[in-house]
Structures are given as structure tokens and as C-alpha cells.
Enzyme design. Structure first.
Site, PDB file in Angstrom:
ATOM      1  N   HIS A 105     -19.238  -9.667   6.746  1.00 16.35           N
ATOM      2  CA  HIS A 105     -19.765  -9.304   5.286  1.00 16.35           C
ATOM      3  C   HIS A 105     -19.921  -7.936   5.101  1.00 16.35           C
ATOM      4  O   HIS A 105     -19.567  -7.124   6.001  1.00 16.35           O
ATOM      5  CB  HIS A 105     -21.149  -9.860   5.402  1.00 16.35           C
ATOM      6  N   ARG A 121     -29.250  -9.178  22.335  1.00 15.23           N
ATOM      7  CA  ARG A 121     -29.211  -7.900  21.618  1.00 15.23           C
ATOM      8  C   ARG A 121     -30.302  -7.762  20.443  1.00 15.23           C
ATOM      9  O   ARG A 121     -30.696  -8.849  20.003  1.00 15.23           O
ATOM     10  CB  ARG A 121     -27.641  -7.965  20.825  1.00 15.23           C
TER      11      ARG A 121
HETATM   12  C1  LIG Z   1     -25.667 -15.299   2.699  1.00 12.82           C
HETATM   13  C2  LIG Z   1     -26.395 -14.049   2.429  1.00 12.82           C
HETATM   14  C3  LIG Z   1     -27.189 -13.413   3.104  1.00 12.82           C
HETATM   15  C4  LIG Z   1     -27.419 -12.248   2.512  1.00 12.82           C
HETATM   16  C5  LIG Z   1     -27.615 -12.529   1.144  1.00 12.82           C
HETATM   17  C6  LIG Z   1     -26.479 -13.470   1.241  1.00 12.82           C
HETATM   18  O1  LIG Z   1     -26.194 -14.386   0.159  1.00 12.82           O
HETATM   19  C7  LIG Z   1     -25.174 -12.497   0.927  1.00 12.82           C
HETATM   20  C8  LIG Z   1     -25.452 -11.003   1.404  1.00 12.82           C
HETATM   21  C9  LIG Z   1     -26.341 -10.994   2.877  1.00 12.82           C
HETATM   22  C10 LIG Z   1     -27.025  -9.838   3.070  1.00 12.82           C
HETATM   23  C11 LIG Z   1     -26.025  -9.043   4.199  1.00 12.82           C
HETATM   24  C12 LIG Z   1     -26.835  -7.577   4.445  1.00 12.82           C
HETATM   25  C13 LIG Z   1     -28.292  -7.724   4.594  1.00 12.82           C
HETATM   26  O2  LIG Z   1     -28.285  -8.210   6.162  1.00 12.82           O
HETATM   27  C14 LIG Z   1     -28.801  -9.018   3.703  1.00 12.82           C
HETATM   28  C15 LIG Z   1     -30.493  -8.816   3.870  1.00 12.82           C
HETATM   29  C16 LIG Z   1     -28.446  -8.459   2.253  1.00 12.82           C
HETATM   30  O3  LIG Z   1     -29.172  -7.663   1.488  1.00 12.82           O
HETATM   31  O4  LIG Z   1     -27.402  -9.108   2.289  1.00 12.82           O
HETATM   32  C17 LIG Z   1     -28.285 -10.114   3.904  1.00 12.82           C
HETATM   33  C18 LIG Z   1     -28.510 -11.256   3.077  1.00 12.82           C
HETATM   34  C19 LIG Z   1     -29.710 -12.229   3.934  1.00 12.82           C
HETATM   35  O5  LIG Z   1     -29.802 -12.555   5.087  1.00 12.82           O
HETATM   36  O6  LIG Z   1     -30.610 -12.823   3.222  1.00 12.82           O
HETATM   37  O1  LIG Z   2     -27.264  -6.845  14.064  1.00 13.30           O
HETATM   38  C1  LIG Z   2     -26.488  -6.046  13.753  1.00 13.30           C
HETATM   39  O2  LIG Z   2     -25.986  -5.213  14.769  1.00 13.30           O
HETATM   40  C2  LIG Z   2     -25.976  -6.036  12.466  1.00 13.30           C
HETATM   41  C3  LIG Z   2     -26.636  -7.043  11.360  1.00 13.30           C
HETATM   42  C4  LIG Z   2     -26.029  -6.823  10.115  1.00 13.30           C
HETATM   43  O3  LIG Z   2     -24.896  -6.402   9.881  1.00 13.30           O
HETATM   44  C5  LIG Z   2     -26.866  -6.978   8.909  1.00 13.30           C
HETATM   45  O4  LIG Z   2     -28.127  -7.577   9.123  1.00 13.30           O
HETATM   46  O5  LIG Z   2     -26.709  -7.068   7.813  1.00 13.30           O
HETATM   47 FE   LIG Z   3     -24.835  -5.923   7.502  1.00  9.04          FE
END
Ligand SMILES: C=C1C[C@]23C[C@@]1(O)CC[C@H]2[C@@]12CC[C@H](O)[C@@](C)(C(=O)O1)[C@H]2[C@@H]3C(=O)O
Ligand SMILES: O=C(O)CCC(=O)C(=O)O
Ligand SMILES: [Fe+2]
Length: 323
Positions: free
Chosen positions: A195, A262
Site C-alpha cells: 500500500h 515485530r
Molecule cells: C484498507 C485500508 C486500511 C487503511 C484504510 C484503507 O481503506 C486504505 C489505507 C489504509 C491505511 C494505510 C496507512 C495507515 O496504516 C492507515 C491507518 C491509513 O491512514 O491508511 C491505514 C488504514 C487503516 O488501517 O485503517
Molecule cells: O509495520 C510496519 O513496519 C509498517 C506498517 C505500515 O506500513 C502502516 O501501518 O501503514
Molecule cells: Fe504504511
């Protein structure tokens, strides 16, 4: 009394998903390393953001004890029984969560502005840590502004410092996976699927377990060597737009070794929800037009949270090329 949790168990679908998608990846020694005490750090940061959308930060001034204290407090939480941890499940997406479609993971996702009351010791450690990392994130984006030779040094940092800044904080726990350990030939599994991070930038710290991988410009996946005293910085989607694509939001994922635990802690710096996200005028060259439609962070975030983890979320916000 604190009850130790049972290790999570895998069903067949999870097992196939986790094992089928990972191939061994070479460890990558050429991750740009930025020494914050170097007077030229700003130029190295800009180069790293352009080439990788990612860099390692050393001599950052955040005491390692602050990191390990929060890591220990987080482990105390993750060692609780499932029913105790489930009490911290709050309405989606914040609070405690586990597995789902992301991978072999459990996590705590918290609003960083301000942090919610949780356990007293966790809250103290998290507040101290988040305060330090937030300051660091502002320093980094101010160096970016200087490196890009922008007049307004605070053009990006003012968004992170805003009292309505939409920043969040996440602790990820990838527990050892006993079911995988016995299986021959399997020495890694998906912990967090590929992602990009939607925000401006993310600052990550992990324990000494490898697992993080980034995707290079040529599409090759490389493994980031662990360094528990350093931070790793990701360019997020919003910073890609603010630099009109000059910086690339880096694709990344976590592939874990089932024998090793981890723990990672990530601060996601986002702008206020009402902020219009457009390329910074100082970044646009004469006559250069924005590659993106105008949108607010609220609009982007809403769309992002409806998308799947691996989706290319910026696609819907790109202007169609004029033929
Ligand atoms: C599948 C998903 C998890 C996420 C929200 C989303 O719809 C797409 C982006 C994902 C992400 C990736 C970065 C961060 O970890 C996060 C908190 C964010 O802002 O976007 C996660 C979201 C999540 O885990 O809720
Ligand atoms: O856990 C990690 O090292 C990365 C996790 C990550 O990419 C995220 O939380 O968006
Ligand atoms: Fe991330």
C-alpha cells in the site's frame, strides 16, 4: 491479573493468502540515510524523496529510551487476553484491530491529536513519544521546504502543527506464528499488504526485526534492514500531490519472519480535514499545471477508507491528459 493471550490461529484461506504472495527479497543496503546533524541534510532529503519516497533518519535527537518505553508498554497491551484487548476495539477504524485483510497483524490505531486516554502508563509513554515524533516530522518538512528552496519554510509544517491537523498514530504487532514455523520452506509471510500511506508523511520506528519492504521505481521490492535506533520516513500521497508528483508516495509492505516478533510504531502526519490539497505554488515551474484535481483532505481520506489496501488511490484524483 494480566492473562497472556493465545497465539492467533490461521484458517485455511488466511494461510493461503499469507504464504502465496511472498517471494524472498534481497536486503537493500542503499536506502538513503540522512544524518539530521548534516548541514546539507535538506538537499539529501529532497533527493531521497524524489528517488525513493523513503529514507532512514539518524542523529534525529529522539532518545532511544522513549522508543523502547513505548515498545514495552505496547507489548504489555498485546500480551493481554483477547477479551481484554477487544475492550479497546472502538468504532472503525480506530482502536484495537487484528488480522482482517491486511495480513498477520494486530494493531492499535489512535487519533494523535490528542491521544485518547487508554492505560495510564501507555498513555504517558505514547504522549511523550508522539510529541517528539510530531516535532521531528515538522523539522523534516521544514527541511524539505528549504531543500526545495521555498520562501515559506512553514508551508507544509503549518499543516502538521495546526490544532485541527488530522494525524494518527499506530502500533503494529506481528506476533510469532507457530503454525508457520513448522512448515518447511516457509520463512516469511505477509504481515501488512502492499500500500501507500495516504497522509503527508509517515515516521516509522520498529524493533530489531526486519520485515519492511519498499518498492523501487523499477518495480523491484527490496527489504529495509532493521535499525531500532533510527526512524524511517515515507512520503505519503498528499505530499506527492503537494509536489505535483516530484516526490513519489512509496509503495511498501511488511513481510515477517514467523519466528520473530515485530513491533512497529508509526506516526502519520496529515493536514486538517478541510485543507485543500494542491501543488505548492513554489514547486510549480513556469507554466506547469497541476497533475491533480483539487480536493480536500476529507474528500481524499473518505475515498481512501472506502478503497482496498493495495488500490492506487491517487488515480481517481489525477487530471485526465489533454490529447
Ligand atoms: C484498507 C485500508 C486500511 C487503511 C484504510 C484503507 O481503506 C486504505 C489505507 C489504509 C491505511 C494505510 C496507512 C495507515 O496504516 C492507515 C491507518 C491509513 O491512514 O491508511 C491505514 C488504514 C487503516 O488501517 O485503517
Ligand atoms: O509495520 C510496519 O513496519 C509498517 C506498517 C505500515 O506500513 C502502516 O501501518 O501503514
Ligand atoms: Fe504504511
Amino acid at each position: 491479573m494480566v492473562v497472556l493471550s493465545q497465539p492467533p490461529t490461521l484458517d485455511f484461506n488466511q494461510y493461503s493468502l499469507l504464504r502465496s504472495t511472498c517471494k524472498p527479497t534481497a536486503s537493500f543496503a542503499d536506502i538513503p540515510e540522512i544524518d539530521l546533524s548534516d548541514p546539507n541534510a535538506k538537499f539529501h532529503i529532497v533527493k531521497a524523496c524524489e528517488e525513493f519516497g523513503f529514507f532512514k533518519l539518524v542523529n534525529h535527537g529522539v532518545p532511544v529510551e522513549l522508543m523502547t518505553k513505548l515498545e514495552d508498554e505496547s507489548l504489555c497491551f498485546f500480551k493481554l487476553s483477547k477479551s481484554e484487548k477487544d475492550k479497546a476495539r472502538t468504532p472503525h477504524p480506530l482502536g484495537y484491530g487484528s488480522n482482517g485483510d491486511k495480513g498477520w497483524i494486530e494493531y492499535l490505531l489512535l487519533n494523535a491529536n490528542p491521544l485518547p486516554i487508554f492505560s495510564h502508563d501507555f498513555l504517558c509513554a505514547a504522549t511523550e513519544y508522539v510529541t517528539a515524533v510530531k516535532k521531528l516530522s515538522c523539522e523534516v518538512v521544514e527541511l524539505i521546504a528549504e531543500g526545495l528552496k521555498m520562501e515559506r519554510r512553514n508551508a507544509i509544517s503549518k499543516l502538521l502543527k495546526d490544532e485541527k491537523a488530522d494525524c494518527c498514530f499506530r502500533v503494529n504487532h506481528y506476533p510469532p506464528c507457530p503454525e508457520m514455523q513448522g512448515l518447511s520452506g516457509l520463512n516469511n509471510m505477509i504481515g501488512f499488504g502492499e500500500h501507500t500511506d495516504p497522509q503527508i508523511l509517515s515516521i516509522l520506528r520498529s524493533n530489531n526485526s526486519t520485515g519492511l519492504q519498499i518498492c523501487l521505481r523499477d518495480g523491484a521490492w527490496v527489504s529495509v534492514p532493521a535499525d531500532a535506533a533510527a526512524f524511517f520516513v515515507n512520503v505519503g500521497d498528499v505530499l506527492q500531490v503537494m509536489t505535483n508528483g516530484r516526490f513519489k508516495s512509496v509503495k511498501h509492505k511488511v513481510v515477517v519472519d514467523p519466528n520473530r516478533e515485530r513491533v512497529s510504531m508509526i506516526y502519520f502526519g496529515g493536514p486538517p480535514l478541510s485543507e485543500k490539497i494542491t501543488p505548492l505554488p513554489e514547486v510549480l515551474k513556469d507554466g506547469e499545471e497541476s497533475l491533480y484535481k483539487e480536493f480536500t483532505w476529507w474528500e481524499y481520506k473518505t475515498a481512501a477508507y472506502k478503497s482496498k489496501l493495495a488500490d492506487y488511490r491517487l488515480g481517481a484524483f489525477e487530471k485526465s491528459p489533454i490529447c
